[in-house]
Design a protein around this motif. Structure first.
Motif, PDB file in Angstrom:
ATOM      1  N   THR A   1       0.849  -1.191   0.000  1.00 19.70           N
ATOM      2  CA  THR A   1       0.000   0.000   0.000  1.00 19.70           C
ATOM      3  C   THR A   1       0.887   1.244   0.000  1.00 19.70           C
ATOM      4  OG1 THR A   1      -0.186   0.204   2.427  1.00 19.70           O
ATOM      5  CG2 THR A   1      -1.763  -1.251   1.296  1.00 19.70           C
ATOM      6  N   GLY A   2       0.403   2.287  -0.673  1.00 20.23           N
ATOM      7  CA  GLY A   2       1.168   3.523  -0.724  1.00 20.23           C
ATOM      8  C   GLY A   2       2.501   3.369  -1.409  1.00 20.23           C
TER       9      GLY A   2
ATOM     10  N   ARG B   1      -5.556   2.118  -7.892  1.00 21.56           N
ATOM     11  CA  ARG B   1      -5.898   3.292  -7.087  1.00 21.56           C
ATOM     12  C   ARG B   1      -6.789   2.884  -5.915  1.00 21.56           C
ATOM     13  NH1 ARG B   1      -7.230   9.236  -9.449  1.00 21.56           N
ATOM     14  NH2 ARG B   1      -7.259  10.333  -7.450  1.00 21.56           N
ATOM     15  N   VAL B   2      -6.293   3.099  -4.713  1.00 22.75           N
ATOM     16  CA  VAL B   2      -7.021   2.729  -3.501  1.00 22.75           C
ATOM     17  C   VAL B   2      -6.704   3.749  -2.411  1.00 22.75           C
ATOM     18  CG1 VAL B   2      -7.286   1.020  -1.659  1.00 22.75           C
ATOM     19  CG2 VAL B   2      -6.970   0.259  -4.014  1.00 22.75           C
TER      20      VAL B   2
ATOM     21  N   VAL C   1       4.639  -7.674  -8.018  1.00 17.39           N
ATOM     22  CA  VAL C   1       4.180  -6.677  -7.058  1.00 17.39           C
ATOM     23  C   VAL C   1       2.989  -5.884  -7.581  1.00 17.39           C
ATOM     24  CG1 VAL C   1       4.856  -4.740  -5.594  1.00 17.39           C
ATOM     25  CG2 VAL C   1       6.572  -6.436  -6.284  1.00 17.39           C
ATOM     26  N   THR C   2       1.949  -5.830  -6.771  1.00 14.24           N
ATOM     27  CA  THR C   2       0.869  -4.867  -6.967  1.00 14.24           C
ATOM     28  C   THR C   2       1.031  -3.803  -5.902  1.00 14.24           C
ATOM     29  OG1 THR C   2      -0.685  -6.516  -7.849  1.00 14.24           O
ATOM     30  CG2 THR C   2      -1.631  -4.514  -6.917  1.00 14.24           C
ATOM     31  N   PHE C   3       0.887  -2.547  -6.270  1.00 15.93           N
ATOM     32  CA  PHE C   3       0.952  -1.491  -5.261  1.00 15.93           C
ATOM     33  C   PHE C   3      -0.214  -0.528  -5.427  1.00 15.93           C
ATOM     34  CE2 PHE C   3       3.467   0.236  -8.773  1.00 15.93           C
ATOM     35  CZ  PHE C   3       3.087   1.582  -8.834  1.00 15.93           C
ATOM     36  N   THR C   4      -0.617   0.064  -4.314  1.00 14.23           N
ATOM     37  CA  THR C   4      -1.717   1.013  -4.338  1.00 14.23           C
ATOM     38  C   THR C   4      -1.200   2.442  -4.272  1.00 14.23           C
ATOM     39  OG1 THR C   4      -2.075   1.211  -1.941  1.00 14.23           O
ATOM     40  CG2 THR C   4      -3.103  -0.675  -3.065  1.00 14.23           C
TER      41      THR C   4
ATOM     42  N   ALA D   1     -12.443  -0.826  -0.136  1.00 13.55           N
ATOM     43  CA  ALA D   1     -11.539  -0.756  -1.278  1.00 13.55           C
ATOM     44  C   ALA D   1     -10.232  -1.485  -0.989  1.00 13.55           C
ATOM     45  CB  ALA D   1     -11.261   0.696  -1.650  1.00 13.55           C
ATOM     46  N   LEU D   2      -9.741  -1.356   0.236  1.00 15.24           N
ATOM     47  CA  LEU D   2      -8.494  -2.022   0.604  1.00 15.24           C
ATOM     48  C   LEU D   2      -8.673  -3.536   0.619  1.00 15.24           C
ATOM     49  CD1 LEU D   2      -5.577  -1.972   1.544  1.00 15.24           C
ATOM     50  CD2 LEU D   2      -6.388  -1.511   3.874  1.00 15.24           C
ATOM     51  N   VAL D   3      -9.759  -4.015   1.208  1.00  8.98           N
ATOM     52  CA  VAL D   3     -10.031  -5.460   1.239  1.00  8.98           C
ATOM     53  C   VAL D   3     -10.195  -6.001  -0.179  1.00  8.98           C
ATOM     54  CG1 VAL D   3     -11.731  -7.202   1.918  1.00  8.98           C
ATOM     55  CG2 VAL D   3     -11.018  -5.446   3.554  1.00  8.98           C
ATOM     56  N   ALA D   4     -10.864  -5.227  -1.035  1.00  9.35           N
ATOM     57  CA  ALA D   4     -11.054  -5.653  -2.425  1.00  9.35           C
ATOM     58  C   ALA D   4      -9.721  -5.753  -3.149  1.00  9.35           C
ATOM     59  CB  ALA D   4     -11.987  -4.688  -3.147  1.00  9.35           C
ATOM     60  N   ALA D   5      -8.807  -4.813  -2.882  1.00 11.00           N
ATOM     61  CA  ALA D   5      -7.488  -4.847  -3.521  1.00 11.00           C
ATOM     62  C   ALA D   5      -6.703  -6.075  -3.080  1.00 11.00           C
ATOM     63  CB  ALA D   5      -6.712  -3.573  -3.187  1.00 11.00           C
TER      64      ALA D   5
END
Length: 245
Positions: free
Chosen positions: A14-15, A64-65, A35-38, A72-76
């Motif tokens: 995240t971030g 984008r989260v 890696v996926t990042f928000t 939104a965070l749980v969905a990501a």
């Protein structure tokens, strides 16, 4: 040559578009992780980071989260895990800074700061753990401010990072029996937007004589997520050049 000790691992940061978060994304990708990042708003920086890594043959994508948005965070987390069937590494790097005298801070400041700096750590860790198996790693980016305020106007920020430190110990107890480690990295002064304009004041207080680099924090995070750190659990590790030594 970088040893790809995270080859085949799936990570969510995240971030991750700028500063310390981007350093973490780079380090995990260089170690072989997908890696996926928000990001909350820095879309140009997020796109640039994805392009940079792709140009080096590394795998990363941005979503984008707002970390303060629980759903939104749980969905990501679920969407990232769904791509490979599991999630191996979850890093809570998104954070806010409120730096102001007590008289100038508000309950709204408190609520927003804790929503991102503390509640999102809990929400993200809980969601991530549901997709993790043996060898999973949850890492939070705290701050040496959990140990020492150092300046006026830091009460809210320090208390949020202290909460992350304590939460790490509790989560480590909960998840360790499942083979999932939980640790907390506590950076000191690092070259980011947050320290811009403060280097001249900070450097004389740092024994190694310089600010840290985001990639140095990233290297520590990658190590904690890797196979040689499986006995490190519930730890809060300072990375500050000796700033609070």
């Amino acid at each position: 040559m970088t040893i790809r000790f995270l080859e085949g691992k799936t990570a969510l940061v995240t971030g991750g578009s700028r500063g310390i978060g981007a350093g973490i994304v780079r380090s995990l990708a260089e170690a072989g992780a997908h890696v996926t990042f928000t990001y909350a708003s820095a879309s140009a920086a997020a796109d640039a980071l994805v392009g940079e890594l792709a140009g080096r043959g590394l795998r990363a994508r941005a979503v984008r989260v707002d970390s303060a948005d629980d759903k939104a965070l749980v969905a990501a987390v679920a969407e990232t895990a769904g791509q490979s069937g599991s999630l191996d590494i979850f890093v809570s790097s998104a954070g806010l800074l409120v730096h102001a005298p007590l008289a100038e801070t508000s309950v709204d400041d408190y609520d927003r700061l804790f929503a991102v700096n503390v509640r999102a750590v809990f929400v993200g860790a809980k969601a991530a753990a549901s997709f993790m198996g043996e060898g999973g790693s949850i890492i939070s980016i705290g701050s040496i401010s959990a140990e020492r305020a150092g300046v006026e106007g830091a009460a809210l920020y320090c208390s949020s990072k202290g909460a992350v430190q304590s939460m790490t110990r509790g989560l480590a107890r909960d998840l360790g029996p499942r083979g999932i480690t939980v640790n907390n990295v506590q950076p000191g002064p690092i070259t980011t937007d947050m320290t811009e304009g403060y280097a001249e004041m900070l450097v004389p207080m740092i024994p190694v004589g310089r600010l840290g680099k985001p990639e140095e924090v990233g290297a520590l995070v990658a190590f904690l997520a890797g196979p040689n750190a499986r006995y490190i659990n519930g730890a809060s590790i300072d990375i500050d050049g000796g700033f609070i030594a």
